[in-house]
Design a protein around this motif. Structure first.
Motif, short mmCIF file in Angstrom:
data_model
loop_
_atom_site.label_atom_id
_atom_site.label_comp_id
_atom_site.label_asym_id
_atom_site.label_seq_id
_atom_site.Cartn_x
_atom_site.Cartn_y
_atom_site.Cartn_z
N UNK A 111 120.51 75.37 128.77
CA UNK A 111 119.33 76.07 128.25
C UNK A 111 118.06 75.57 128.93
N UNK A 112 117.99 74.23 129.10
CA UNK A 112 116.81 73.65 129.75
C UNK A 112 116.70 74.15 131.19
N UNK A 113 117.88 74.21 131.89
CA UNK A 113 117.88 74.72 133.27
C UNK A 113 117.42 76.17 133.30
N UNK A 114 117.95 76.95 132.33
CA UNK A 114 117.57 78.37 132.27
C UNK A 114 116.07 78.51 132.02
N UNK A 115 115.55 77.66 131.11
CA UNK A 115 114.11 77.70 130.84
C UNK A 115 113.30 77.29 132.07
N UNK A 116 113.83 76.29 132.78
CA UNK A 116 113.14 75.83 133.98
C UNK A 116 113.13 76.93 135.04
N UNK A 117 114.31 77.58 135.20
CA UNK A 117 114.40 78.69 136.16
C UNK A 117 113.47 79.82 135.77
N UNK A 118 113.45 80.10 134.43
CA UNK A 118 112.56 81.16 133.96
C UNK A 118 111.10 80.79 134.22
N UNK A 119 110.80 79.50 134.00
CA UNK A 119 109.45 79.03 134.25
C UNK A 119 109.08 79.19 135.72
N UNK A 120 110.06 78.82 136.58
CA UNK A 120 109.81 78.94 138.02
C UNK A 120 109.64 80.40 138.42
N UNK A 121 110.48 81.29 137.81
CA UNK A 121 110.36 82.71 138.11
C UNK A 121 109.00 83.25 137.67
N UNK A 122 108.58 82.82 136.47
CA UNK A 122 107.27 83.26 135.98
C UNK A 122 106.16 82.73 136.90
N UNK A 123 106.29 81.45 137.28
CA UNK A 123 105.29 80.86 138.18
C UNK A 123 105.25 81.59 139.51
N UNK A 124 106.48 81.92 140.03
CA UNK A 124 106.56 82.64 141.30
C UNK A 124 105.96 84.03 141.15
N UNK A 125 106.27 84.67 140.00
CA UNK A 125 105.73 86.00 139.75
C UNK A 125 104.20 85.96 139.67
N UNK A 126 103.69 84.93 138.96
CA UNK A 126 102.24 84.78 138.85
C UNK A 126 101.61 84.50 140.21
N UNK A 127 102.32 83.68 141.01
CA UNK A 127 101.82 83.36 142.34
C UNK A 127 101.78 84.61 143.22
N UNK A 128 102.87 85.42 143.11
CA UNK A 128 102.90 86.66 143.89
C UNK A 128 101.81 87.62 143.43
N UNK A 129 101.61 87.66 142.09
CA UNK A 129 100.56 88.52 141.55
C UNK A 129 99.18 88.05 142.03
N UNK A 130 99.03 86.71 142.08
CA UNK A 130 97.78 86.15 142.57
C UNK A 130 97.56 86.51 144.04
N UNK A 131 98.66 86.37 144.83
CA UNK A 131 98.57 86.71 146.25
C UNK A 131 98.24 88.19 146.43
N UNK A 132 98.91 89.05 145.60
CA UNK A 132 98.65 90.48 145.68
C UNK A 132 97.20 90.79 145.35
N UNK A 133 96.70 90.09 144.32
CA UNK A 133 95.30 90.30 143.93
C UNK A 133 94.37 89.89 145.06
N UNK A 134 94.70 88.76 145.72
CA UNK A 134 93.88 88.31 146.84
C UNK A 134 93.94 89.30 147.99
N UNK A 135 95.18 89.83 148.25
CA UNK A 135 95.33 90.81 149.32
C UNK A 135 94.51 92.07 149.03
N UNK A 136 94.57 92.51 147.76
CA UNK A 136 93.79 93.70 147.39
C UNK A 136 92.31 93.45 147.59
N UNK A 137 91.87 92.24 147.18
CA UNK A 137 90.45 91.90 147.32
C UNK A 137 90.04 91.87 148.80
N UNK A 138 90.92 91.25 149.62
CA UNK A 138 90.62 91.20 151.06
C UNK A 138 90.66 92.59 151.68
#
Length: 404
Positions: free
Chosen positions: A149-176
């Motif tokens: 469960x902890x591993x799954x939560x960690x993976x989910x956390x990493x996926x969310x972080x990656x998703x947020x990072x991609x969203x941040x990158x996309x936002x930066x790309x849109x701004x640029x």
């Protein structure tokens, strides 16, 4: 009731088994409780060695214990309160605790053994042990489940972080993109508007020289807008996964000469594109349109970032192992700090100043080359020039298979 009668009654009714033996280990008496424990009647035991009631290894060692005690007086040899494995008449075994007391009579010495059945205690211990084992197994299972469960939560956390990072990158790309588009579109559109107004003025004055001059400016501005839109369209298709190489067998020299002639028309004053080919053959198997886009993009950059009165070297090479295309200029170069970001979308080096560009070209070149299993490399020295090299394996099984 005399003392002997009382003692006999106590022994006969005792809960624990009581057995008496002589110095040789021969049973002299056995009470009912002991008989029930071992499954014998008194006559079957009395007169026999006490070891008949013991399983191995106590069966073989009992006489030795007794002998050593009689000769050395080592009381611990008898094993006061020790655990012994009993042997019933039916052959089954059971644990009992044996407590031995020495009784000295007037004419001889006897030993009294008190037999306490440990079957229930051992069964309880076994149940406790099994229960403990089950609990331990359950704890291990729960621990493993918790870790999972902890591993799954960690993976989910990493996926969310990656998703947020991609969203941040996309936002930066849109701004640029918004920032770049507003600037890059405004400049040529302003030029078109101004030139159109001037053409109208000069047409009234019948001034063909200035009219031609501003018509060319409009053409250049429209060309820049077209190039920008083409970059956007190419990027959109790449992001949507709609670009698939179509391999054909074509002459790379013929293609390169056509591109050189076409690009020479948009060079700066006294800029010259020098094309050379190396190799005994000029036939290659690649996607001709994608390759043309890559070459035009690199030569366009060389033209933009080089000054007037300069040479741009364009070379192709075909060997048995690979196809190589090189574009070399002696322009402004790429700062060292910017080189690691050069292929990122919308990125432009800090020394480009007011030179127009979307920052998409090199990203598209690398992705197009990658689709054909090629690679893009470059070398650059600030204020001395840049060399871009695109290479493809001529033994690429995927290319050959796709063409065939």
């Amino acid at each position: 009731m005399n003392d002997a009668t009382l003692l006999h009654a106590i022994i006969e009714n005792a809960i624990d088994g009581i057995i008496t033996i002589d110095k040789k280990g021969i049973v002299e008496s056995i009470n009912p409780s002991a008989c029930r424990l071992f499954g014998y009647i008194p006559d079957e035991v009395i007169g026999n060695n006490i070891s008949m009631l013991m399983a191995e290894p106590d069966h073989s060692r009992h006489d030795q214990y007794l002998h050593r005690y009689n000769t050395t007086r080592e009381r611990h040899i008898i094993g006061i309160g020790r655990e012994v494995k009993g042997l019933r008449k039916n052959g089954t075994q059971f644990p009992f605790r044996l407590g031995v007391s020495e009784v000295i009579l007037s004419d001889r010495t006897i030993y009294t053994g008190f037999v306490n059945d440990l079957s229930r205690e051992k069964a309880a211990e076994e149940r406790i042990k099994n229960h403990a084992a089950q609990l331990e197994e359950l704890v291990e299972e729960r621990t493993a489940s918790l870790r999972k469960t902890v591993r799954a939560l960690q993976e989910a956390k990493e996926e969310v972080s990656l998703s947020l990072e991609k969203e941040k990158e996309l936002s930066q790309l849109k701004s640029r993109f918004v920032s770049m588009a507003s600037h890059e579109f405004r400049t040529p559109l302003s030029s078109v508007q101004l030139s159109a107004s001037l053409i109208e003025k000069y047409s009234q004055q019948e001034d063909p020289t200035n009219i031609t001059k501003h018509v060319n400016k409009i053409k250049n501005a429209v060309g820049n807008l077209t190039a920008i839109l083409n970059d956007f369209l190419s990027l959109e298709k790449l992001e949507a996964g709609r670009v698939e190489p179509t391999y054909t067998h074509f002459d790379v020299v013929k293609l390169s000469e056509e591109i050189t002639e076409e690009m020479q028309m948009i060079t700066k004053q006294n800029q010259n594109i020098i094309y050379e080919h190396t190799g005994l053959t000029s036939m290659v198997i690649l996607d001709q349109n994608l390759l043309k886009n890559c070459i035009i993009n690199l030569i366009t950059n060389a033209i933009k970032y080089s000054g007037e009165n300069t040479f741009i070297e364009f070379n192709s090479e075909v060997t048995e192992e690979e196809y190589i295309l090189t574009v070399r200029d002696n322009g402004i170069g790429i700062p060292d700090a910017d080189q690691k970001h050069l292929f990122q979308p919308f990125f432009r080096a800090h020394n480009t100043g007011n030179i127009p560009g979307t920052g998409l070209g090199l990203n598209i070149v690398r992705r197009y080359a990658g689709l054909m299993n090629g690679k893009v490399e470059f070398e650059s020295i600030i204020n001395k020039g840049t060399t871009f090299t695109i290479s493809f394996s001529s033994n690429n099984e995927k290319n050959i298979h796709s063409y065939n």
